[in-house]
Enzyme design. Structure first.
Site, short mmCIF file in Angstrom:
data_model
loop_
_atom_site.label_atom_id
_atom_site.label_comp_id
_atom_site.label_asym_id
_atom_site.label_seq_id
_atom_site.Cartn_x
_atom_site.Cartn_y
_atom_site.Cartn_z
N HIS A 17 83.14 52.10 -25.99
CA HIS A 17 84.76 51.92 -26.49
C HIS A 17 84.90 50.23 -27.64
O HIS A 17 83.51 49.84 -28.28
CB HIS A 17 85.92 51.72 -25.66
CG HIS A 17 85.12 50.32 -24.85
ND1 HIS A 17 84.55 49.28 -25.21
CD2 HIS A 17 84.36 51.10 -22.85
CE1 HIS A 17 84.64 48.78 -24.48
NE2 HIS A 17 84.63 49.32 -22.26
N HIS A 20 82.52 47.54 -26.58
CA HIS A 20 80.55 47.78 -26.68
C HIS A 20 81.02 47.51 -28.51
O HIS A 20 80.04 46.39 -29.20
CB HIS A 20 80.26 48.57 -26.74
CG HIS A 20 80.55 49.22 -24.82
ND1 HIS A 20 81.49 50.52 -24.48
CD2 HIS A 20 80.38 48.40 -23.87
CE1 HIS A 20 81.64 50.28 -23.21
NE2 HIS A 20 80.68 49.46 -23.20
N CYS A 125 82.25 43.64 -4.80
CA CYS A 125 83.11 45.24 -5.84
C CYS A 125 81.51 45.70 -5.83
O CYS A 125 80.84 45.66 -6.90
CB CYS A 125 83.83 44.21 -6.87
SG CYS A 125 83.83 45.68 -7.62
N CYS A 128 81.97 45.62 -10.19
CA CYS A 128 81.29 44.98 -10.78
C CYS A 128 79.49 44.24 -11.22
O CYS A 128 78.55 44.07 -10.80
CB CYS A 128 82.33 43.80 -9.72
SG CYS A 128 83.29 43.46 -10.60
N CYS A 143 89.29 43.46 -5.98
CA CYS A 143 88.93 42.37 -6.71
C CYS A 143 89.40 42.47 -8.17
O CYS A 143 90.08 42.71 -8.32
CB CYS A 143 87.71 44.00 -7.30
SG CYS A 143 87.10 43.13 -9.38
N HIS A 146 89.20 45.31 -10.70
CA HIS A 146 88.86 45.68 -10.40
C HIS A 146 90.45 46.70 -10.08
O HIS A 146 90.23 47.60 -10.20
CB HIS A 146 88.05 46.88 -10.77
CG HIS A 146 86.76 46.30 -11.56
ND1 HIS A 146 85.55 46.03 -11.25
CD2 HIS A 146 86.41 47.31 -12.48
CE1 HIS A 146 85.19 45.72 -11.98
NE2 HIS A 146 85.30 46.74 -12.92
N LYS A 296 102.01 48.55 -31.05
CA LYS A 296 103.10 49.44 -31.90
C LYS A 296 102.44 51.13 -32.35
O LYS A 296 101.32 50.14 -32.96
CB LYS A 296 103.95 48.57 -32.67
CG LYS A 296 105.06 47.63 -33.00
CD LYS A 296 105.67 47.27 -34.66
CE LYS A 296 104.69 46.89 -35.41
NZ LYS A 296 105.14 45.82 -36.37
N LYS A 299 101.09 54.44 -38.04
CA LYS A 299 101.24 56.30 -38.83
C LYS A 299 100.00 56.99 -38.71
O LYS A 299 100.22 58.02 -38.57
CB LYS A 299 102.09 55.87 -40.01
CG LYS A 299 103.19 56.03 -40.40
CD LYS A 299 103.35 55.64 -41.73
CE LYS A 299 103.24 54.00 -43.13
NZ LYS A 299 102.53 53.04 -43.67
N1 MSP Z 1 75.67 45.64 -18.21
C1 MSP Z 1 76.49 44.54 -18.29
C2 MSP Z 1 75.86 43.11 -18.65
C3 MSP Z 1 74.50 43.18 -18.50
S1 MSP Z 1 73.62 42.29 -19.72
C4 MSP Z 1 72.24 41.59 -19.14
C5 MSP Z 1 77.78 44.73 -18.80
N2 MSP Z 1 78.10 45.62 -19.45
S2 MSP Z 1 79.78 46.34 -20.07
O1 MSP Z 1 79.36 48.02 -20.35
O2 MSP Z 1 80.56 46.43 -18.88
O3 MSP Z 1 79.83 44.79 -21.33
C6 MSP Z 1 79.71 44.00 -22.85
C7 MSP Z 1 79.44 43.80 -23.66
O4 MSP Z 1 81.45 44.30 -23.93
C8 MSP Z 1 80.32 42.41 -22.83
O5 MSP Z 1 79.83 41.16 -23.20
C9 MSP Z 1 82.08 42.44 -22.14
O6 MSP Z 1 82.73 41.31 -22.21
C10 MSP Z 1 82.60 43.14 -23.18
N3 MSP Z 1 83.42 44.08 -23.61
C11 MSP Z 1 84.06 44.90 -22.63
N4 MSP Z 1 84.88 45.39 -22.65
C12 MSP Z 1 85.55 44.46 -23.87
C13 MSP Z 1 87.05 43.95 -24.33
N5 MSP Z 1 88.41 44.47 -24.24
N6 MSP Z 1 87.19 43.33 -25.61
C14 MSP Z 1 85.90 43.23 -25.51
N7 MSP Z 1 84.38 42.77 -25.20
C15 MSP Z 1 85.03 43.26 -24.06
O7 MSP Z 1 79.02 43.88 -18.37
#
Ligand code: MSP
Length: 501
Positions: A17, A20, A125, A128, A143, A146, A296, A299
C-alpha cells in the site's frame, strides 16, 4: 565513497500500500541522488517473512507460511520497478542464505554472554509480534495499535540482555546526537531508554516458522531479531556480482523507517549490534504517517489515495513527487486524491510541465531548435548560486521535502524569468537578437539544471526532458548553471504532465 541506504523490510501478510511505497520512494530518492554524486551506492529493500503474523495469516488461508510468503513477496518485488525503485537487491528473510548468517551473528551474541534461558510472562500482540511493556498496553489489555486483545503469554524463551546496554544506549541517544532524526524521535527513543531497559525475548519455542536457534534448535529467533539483521546479512550475498560487500557498505549510512518501528531500530538494533561486536549504523531517519482518513472525494481518483490508480493514470513520477510535496518528510500529514489532483495540475502540469514545453517551443520557433551560445544572465546565475551544494547538504540530512521546496523555488523563478524577459517581444525586434539569445540560453540552462536536481524525485520525466534538450548527462557536476556544453538541437516533447481531460 560508499553509501548504503535501506528501507524496512515489509511484512508479507499485507498487500502493498501507499505506506510501503512511501518509504521505498524516499530511499530511492537518496540512492539516485548519491549515485549522481558519484558515490558507490547500495540500496536495499525486501520482505519480512517469518514470525507469528505470517504463520497466522497462512493458517487462515489454508496454505503453508512459505507458500504465502512466496506469493506475497512476489507482489512486493513487482512493486519496485513500478515505483521506479532502483534497489540493488531485494532480500527475503526466508532465503536460507539470510538464515545462515542470522545464525552466525546470533551465535556470536550467545558466545559473548548476552543470552540466557528464562520464562517470559506478559502481554503479547500477535499482529505486532511484540511483547508489550506496561506502558504500551491500552485499556482492557488491548493493543494500542491494532485495538485487539493482547494474549497473556507464558513460555520458556531465550532472552537477550538488553539491560546490559543501558549506558551505551543512553550515550548513543544523548541530546544532540545525530543518531536519530528528526529530533522529536530522538527524544522519544531516549525517553524509552531512560525508563530503564529490560531484557527481551530472543526466541520463541512455540513457533516453527523462523530461523532456528543454533544452540537450541527447538526454538526459532523472535522475528524482529531475524528481521533487523537483514540489513547486515544482505551485504553478504546480495551484491550484483555475488561478492560479499559487507566491508564496503557496513555500517549503513541511513536506515529509513516509519515512526511505528522506532523502538526496534533505535534501541534493540544498536544493542544487538554491540552484543555481536558489529559497528552501528550512522543514522536513522524516521518518517511520519500518511493519513488517509476523512478526505474529500476527487473526480477521477475516487476516495482513497490508491498508489496504483495514481501511477496508472498520472504516472509514477507524479506519485513520487506528491509524497514529499504534500507532507513534510518526517511529519505526519494527510494525503488525499483531491490534494493530489490539485498539485498535479498547479505544480507538475503548470509550473514544471509548462516551463519545459514553452522553453523547448521558443527555442524551436526563434532559433530553429538550437540553444544559442550565450552566457547565462547574471540575475539567474545569482538565483541558482550555491543551490547544488545546498541540495546535497540537505539530502545528507534526509530533508526530502525541504530539498524539493528549494528546487521548486527555482522552477518558479524560471517561470518568472520568462515573464520578465518576454522572449516573444524580444523576437519581434531584430535589435534585441543578443538579448533573445541570452534569454533562451539562460532558460535552457536553468531548466537543465533544475531537471538534473529533480531527477532523483522524478526519474522518468526528467530523463525524457534531458533527452529532448540533447543533454542526457545526469551527473551532479551538471547540477549547477554553466555556460557551455550546448551543441546540437533540442527535440520536440509531448507534455510531461498532461492535464487531466
Ligand atoms: N516488517 C516490519 C519492519 C522490519 S524492518 C527490520 C514492518 N513492516 S510493515 O510492512 O508493517 O511496515 C513497513 C513500513 O511501512 C514501516 O516503516 C511503516 O512505518 C511504513 N508504513 C506503513 N503504513 C504507513 C503509512 N500509512 N504512512 C507511512 N508509512 C507507513 O513494520
Amino acid at each position: 565513497m560508499s553509501y548504503y541506504v535501506t528501507t524496512p523490510i515489509y511484512y508479507v501478510n499485507a498487500q502493498p500500500h501507499l505506506g510501503h511505497a512511501y518509504t521505498t520512494i524516499a530511499a530511492d530518492v537518496l540512492a539516485r541522488h548519491m549515485r549522481q554524486r558519484g558515490e558507490d551506492v547500495f540500496f536495499l529493500t525486501g520482505t519480512d517473512e517469518h514470525g507469528e503474523p505470517v504463520a497466522l495469516a497462512a493458517e487462515r488461508e489454508g496454505v503453508t507460511p512459505k507458500e504465502l510468503s512466496d506469493r506475497n513477496a512476489a507482489r512486493f518485488e513487482a512493486l519496485m520497478p513500478q515505483l521506479e525503485a532502483s534497489n540493488d537487491f531485494f532480500i527475503r528473510t526466508s532465503d536460507p542464505r539470510h538464515g545462515a548468517r542470522v545464525q552466525e551473528v546470533m551465535q556470536r551474541v550467545h558466545d559473548n554472554g548476552y543470552t540466557y534461558l528464562g520464562t517470559y510472562e506478559g502481554w503479547y500482540c500477535p499482529r505486532c509480534a511484540d511483547f508489550k511493556s506496561e506502558n504500551e498496553i491500552a485499556e482492557g489489555n488491548t493493543c494500542p495499535i491494532h485495538h485487539i486483545p493482547l494474549d497473556r503469554e507464558q513460555e520458556e524463551n531465550w532472552f537477550f540482555r538488553l539491560s546490559a546496554f543501558q549506558e551505551p544506549l543512553e550515550r548513543l541517544l544523548a541530546e544532540g546526537s545525530g543518531f536519530v532524526a528528526p529530533v522529536a524521535r530522538l527524544n522519544e527513543a531516549r525517553a524509552f531508554v531512560e525508563q530503564g531497559l529490560r531484557d527481551v525475548s530472543l526466541s520463541r519455542g512455540k513457533l516453527t516458522w523462523g530461523v532456528p536457534v543454533p544452540w537450541d534448535p527447538d526454538h526459532v529467533f523472535y522475528v524482529w531479531f531475524d528481521a533487523l539483521l537483514n540489513y547486515v546479512t544482505a551485504l553478504g550475498f546480495g551484491s550484483r556480482d555475488g561478492r560479499d560487500v559487507t566491508d564496503t557498505f557496513w555500517p549503513a549510512d541511513v536506515h529509513l523507517i516509519g515512526k511505528d518501528i522506532l523502538k526496534f531500530h533505535a534501541v534493540y538494533w544498536p544493542a544487538l549490534l554491540l552484543a555481536a561486536g558489529l559497528e552501528l549504523p550512522r543514522r536513522l531517519f524516521v518518517h511520519g504517517f500518511l493519513l488517509m482518513d476523512g478526505e474529500k472525494m476527487s473526480k477521477s481518483l475516487g476516495n482513497v489515495l490508491d498508489p496504483f490508480a495514481v501511477m496508472e493514470r498520472f504516472g509514477t513520477d507524479a506519485l513520487r513527487f506528491y509524497c514529499f510535496r504534500e507532507v513534510s518528510f518526517g511529519q505526519d500529514g494527510s494525503v488525499s486524491t483531491a490534494g493530489f489532483e490539485a498539485r498535479y495540475e498547479s505544480e507538475l502540469a503548470n509550473d514544471y510541465g509548462n516551463l519545459a514545453s514553452r522553453t523547448l517551443a521558443m527555442i524551436a520557433r526563434y532559433r530553429d531548435g538550437v540553444v544559442p551560445q550565450a552566457a547565462v544572465d547574471p540575475e539567474l546565475a545569482a538565483a541558482f548560486g550555491g543551490l547544488a551544494q545546498e541540495v546535497a547538504a540537505l539530502l545528507d540530512r534526509v530533508e526530502l521535502s525541504q530539498t524539493l521546496e528549494l528546487i521548486w523555488q527555482r522552477v518558479r523563478r524560471l517561470n518568472r524569468y520568462v515573464e520578465e524577459r518576454a522572449p516573444w517581444a524580444l523576437a519581434k525586434d531584430p535589435a534585441q537578437a543578443d538579448a533573445l539569445d541570452r534569454t533562451l540560453a539562460s532558460l535552457a540552462e536553468g531548466l537543465r539544471a533544475v531537471t538534473v536536481l529533480l531527477h532523483p524525485y522524478m526519474p522518468a520525466s526528467t530523463r525524457k526532458l534531458l533527452d529532448a534538450l540533447g543533454r542526457p548527462e545526469l551527473s551532479y557536476d551538471g547540477a549547477s548553471l554553466a555556460a557551455h556544453g550546448w551543441d546540437g538541437a533540442v527535440a520536440k516533447l509531448e507534455p510531461l504532465f498532461p492535464k487531466a481531460q
